[in-house]
Design a protein around this motif. Structure first.
Motif, PDB file in Angstrom:
ATOM      1  N   MET A  71       0.858  -1.182   0.000  1.00  0.00           N
ATOM      2  CA  MET A  71       0.000   0.000   0.000  1.00  0.00           C
ATOM      3  C   MET A  71       0.899   1.238   0.000  1.00  0.00           C
ATOM      4  SD  MET A  71      -3.007   1.150   2.676  1.00  0.00           S
ATOM      5  CE  MET A  71      -3.817  -0.443   2.682  1.00  0.00           C
ATOM      6  N   LYS A 106      -6.874   7.331  -2.822  1.00  0.00           N
ATOM      7  CA  LYS A 106      -7.720   6.157  -2.612  1.00  0.00           C
ATOM      8  C   LYS A 106      -9.025   6.223  -3.406  1.00  0.00           C
ATOM      9  CE  LYS A 106      -5.203   3.828   0.367  1.00  0.00           C
ATOM     10  NZ  LYS A 106      -5.630   3.513   1.705  1.00  0.00           N
ATOM     11  N   ARG A 134     -13.548   5.150  -1.265  1.00  0.00           N
ATOM     12  CA  ARG A 134     -12.710   4.659  -0.170  1.00  0.00           C
ATOM     13  C   ARG A 134     -12.434   5.757   0.846  1.00  0.00           C
ATOM     14  NH1 ARG A 134      -7.712   1.486  -2.760  1.00  0.00           N
ATOM     15  NH2 ARG A 134      -7.247   1.065  -0.561  1.00  0.00           N
ATOM     16  N   SER A 152      -5.642  -5.795  -8.692  1.00  0.00           N
ATOM     17  CA  SER A 152      -6.954  -5.185  -8.443  1.00  0.00           C
ATOM     18  C   SER A 152      -7.278  -5.190  -6.951  1.00  0.00           C
ATOM     19  CB  SER A 152      -8.037  -5.944  -9.213  1.00  0.00           C
ATOM     20  OG  SER A 152      -7.767  -5.917 -10.600  1.00  0.00           O
ATOM     21  N   TYR A 153      -8.059  -4.195  -6.551  1.00  0.00           N
ATOM     22  CA  TYR A 153      -8.504  -4.077  -5.151  1.00  0.00           C
ATOM     23  C   TYR A 153      -9.315  -5.316  -4.780  1.00  0.00           C
ATOM     24  CZ  TYR A 153     -10.717  -2.127  -0.973  1.00  0.00           C
ATOM     25  OH  TYR A 153     -11.145  -1.908   0.314  1.00  0.00           O
ATOM     26  N   SER A 154      -9.031  -5.889  -3.603  1.00  0.00           N
ATOM     27  CA  SER A 154      -9.767  -7.072  -3.139  1.00  0.00           C
ATOM     28  C   SER A 154      -9.740  -7.112  -1.619  1.00  0.00           C
ATOM     29  CB  SER A 154      -9.135  -8.350  -3.697  1.00  0.00           C
ATOM     30  OG  SER A 154      -7.889  -8.623  -3.056  1.00  0.00           O
ATOM     31  N   THR A 155     -10.314  -8.162  -1.061  1.00  0.00           N
ATOM     32  CA  THR A 155     -10.305  -8.360   0.394  1.00  0.00           C
ATOM     33  C   THR A 155      -8.882  -8.417   0.926  1.00  0.00           C
ATOM     34  OG1 THR A 155     -12.322  -9.656   0.148  1.00  0.00           O
ATOM     35  CG2 THR A 155     -11.162  -9.842   2.255  1.00  0.00           C
ATOM     36  N   ASP A 198      -5.895  -7.454  -0.974  1.00  0.00           N
ATOM     37  CA  ASP A 198      -4.966  -6.471  -1.525  1.00  0.00           C
ATOM     38  C   ASP A 198      -5.656  -5.124  -1.693  1.00  0.00           C
ATOM     39  OD1 ASP A 198      -2.854  -8.436  -1.927  1.00  0.00           O
ATOM     40  OD2 ASP A 198      -4.109  -9.217  -3.543  1.00  0.00           O
ATOM     41  N   LYS A 199      -5.064  -4.073  -1.113  1.00  0.00           N
ATOM     42  CA  LYS A 199      -5.751  -2.778  -1.059  1.00  0.00           C
ATOM     43  C   LYS A 199      -4.844  -1.619  -1.487  1.00  0.00           C
ATOM     44  CE  LYS A 199      -8.451  -4.519   2.861  1.00  0.00           C
ATOM     45  NZ  LYS A 199      -9.585  -4.987   2.073  1.00  0.00           N
ATOM     46  N   ASN A 200      -4.020  -1.860  -2.489  1.00  0.00           N
ATOM     47  CA  ASN A 200      -3.134  -0.782  -2.927  1.00  0.00           C
ATOM     48  C   ASN A 200      -3.870   0.213  -3.830  1.00  0.00           C
ATOM     49  OD1 ASN A 200      -0.805   0.681  -2.990  1.00  0.00           O
ATOM     50  ND2 ASN A 200       0.401  -0.819  -4.114  1.00  0.00           N
ATOM     51  N   SER A 259      -4.866   2.186  -7.255  1.00  0.00           N
ATOM     52  CA  SER A 259      -5.081   1.773  -8.642  1.00  0.00           C
ATOM     53  C   SER A 259      -4.015   2.379  -9.545  1.00  0.00           C
ATOM     54  CB  SER A 259      -6.470   2.216  -9.115  1.00  0.00           C
ATOM     55  OG  SER A 259      -6.604   2.045 -10.509  1.00  0.00           O
ATOM     56  N   SER A 283      -0.360 -10.230  -6.589  1.00  0.00           N
ATOM     57  CA  SER A 283      -1.542 -10.140  -5.723  1.00  0.00           C
ATOM     58  C   SER A 283      -1.977 -11.525  -5.249  1.00  0.00           C
ATOM     59  CB  SER A 283      -2.697  -9.461  -6.461  1.00  0.00           C
ATOM     60  OG  SER A 283      -3.195 -10.306  -7.482  1.00  0.00           O
TER      61      SER A 283
END
Length: 433
Positions: free
Chosen positions: A177, A184, A188, A245-248, A250-252, A254, A278
């Motif tokens: 991140m 964000k 978010r 991609s954003y997921s449960t 991985d939250k880096n 875009s 990821s």
């Protein structure tokens, strides 16, 4: 050139001898199963078989290097001077343990193919390993054994010019991140704001909007400090960016955000760039391929190295996917909760595929130090002393020390207080080598 006589030349045997002799000791090695060729050789030589030929250096061989597939191997770990050994050889052998068979067992991660307990993320646990159970996880035993072999070779061939290798550091910086508050996106940011209000985290709310309005630097934005450090040290950092991609999991940020793309480009001017694959890319080669292509389009360089999200390895699938995508290096081999040597070595090695019985082009760079594992030690002094002991173990065999830190490890967060100093200590350890 070291000539090894053996009754059968196998892929396992050539893989292991090349790691021990060539990569660790710097001695080229070749093999023969013809007695007359062995006798005629007038330089370094040894036999690796069941019985010695005459008075040569002889290591009595265990069967594992001549087998195929997996079998139920009895591993009896014994004390050997200041280290350990297993696969005992008997009195006629010049070493009390078959260091090549034992090295193969550790390097191939033989035990990770056998039934074992995994954690909630599906990771192999350090506590399942033979090294943890027999208390040698903190030793690069494969390298230690190699130097025991060198002692015998030096004694028998005193006129041979043995090469020397030198201790080195390969610092790894993970970026799961890049920013904590910035870039964000509206949804978010609103969600984070509501979360702060709901949990009465007013101080964090203040920090959030101080950052978003540009009054203070984002707490995870430590890249200026990282680049400054890189400029002052020869050890080349490799920075792994998560761009999935954003997921449960991985939250880096875009990669549609120009600021994030600019960040990657600016860091690539000074450091090597790798892909932090990821969580879902670990199971799906198509996702991994897209992430590889995306990073290559940003950096305009062919991707050379990856690290898996959550340091998760599924052997052999994880490595086969990298090989198929022509990725040459991996930095996932290590434990996140324990310091030490997962594969028993501090020397990069080639991945050996036990199912196909081949040495692959993929270089595995094992890491020994993970920043979260250092958090177990409460005081800064304990952290420093633990780190110095680990570095010293690598220095004793002139190996490669690979620490894994995160960009937020260098933030002002109380949890990571003193970690900048620990990272600097690692960088400066090459000055004393």
């Amino acid at each position: 050139m070291l000539l090894v006589y053996t009754h059968k030349i196998t892929p396992r045997l050539t893989f292991t001898f090349k790691h021990v002799c060539k990569r660790i000791l710097g001695i080229p090695v070749t093999f023969t199963d013809k007695v007359e060729d062995f006798i005629a050789h007038n330089s370094l030589k040894m036999s690796y078989t069941r019985q010695p030929l005459s008075g040569e250096i002889f290591i009595r061989s265990h069967s594992i290097l001549f087998e195929q597939g997996l079998s139920d191997i009895d591993v009896s770990v014994q004390h050997w001077d200041t280290t350990i050994g297993f696969f005992s050889t008997g009195e006629r052998s010049n070493l009390p343990y078959d260091i090549f068979a034992a090295s193969f067992y550790l390097l191939s991660r033989y035990e990770e193919y056998l039934p074992h307990v995994k954690d909630e993320y599906g990771r192999y646990l350090a506590t399942e390993s033979i090294a943890y159970k027999h208390d040698f996880l903190d030793q690069p035993v494969v390298d230690i054994w190699a130097y025991k072999l060198k002692e015998i070779l030096v004694e028998r061939f005193p006129d041979f010019d043995f090469p020397e290798r030198h201790y080195s550091v390969k610092p790894v910086i993970d970026v799961p991140m890049a920013y904590y508050f910035k870039n964000k996106g509206l949804l978010r940011t609103v969600g984070g704001t509501l979360g702060d209000l709901f949990r009465l985290k007013l101080r964090q709310l203040y920090k959030r909007y101080s950052t978003l309005t540009g009054f203070v630097r984002d707490p995870y934005d430590t890249f200026k400090w990282i680049i400054t450090k890189q400029k002052h040290y020869n050890s080349k950092f490799i920075v792994f960016f998560l761009i999935g991609s954003y997921s449960t999991f991985d939250k880096n940020i875009s990669t549609n955000k120009r600021a994030f793309v600019s960040l990657i480009k600016s860091v690539s001017d000074y450091c090597k760039i790798g892909l932090k694959a990821s969580y879902f890319a670990l199971e799906d080669i198509n996702i991994l391929k897209k992430e590889k292509q995306k990073l290559e389009s940003i950096t305009n360089f062919k991707l050379e190295a990856t690290r898996n999200s959550y340091s998760k390895l599924n052997l052999p699938e994880s490595y086969r996917n990298l090989i198929e995508l022509e990725v040459n290096q991996d930095y996932t081999m290590g434990y996140i909760n324990h310091l030490g040597f997962r594969a028993g070595t501090c020397t990069p090695f080639q991945f050996y595929d036990l199912d196909y019985e081949i040495q692959t082009p993929l270089q595995v760079n094992p890491f020994q130090c993970f920043d979260y594992a250092l958090l177990k030690h409460k005081s800064q002094l304990d952290k420093k002393e633990t780190l110095l002991r680990l570095i010293d173990k690598v220095k004793q065999v002139n190996g490669t020390f690979v620490p894994v830190f995160h960009n937020y490890t260098f933030s002002d967060n109380e949890r990571w207080k003193g970690f900048r100093e620990l990272f600097t200590l690692i960088l400066e350890s090459t000055d004393e080598a």
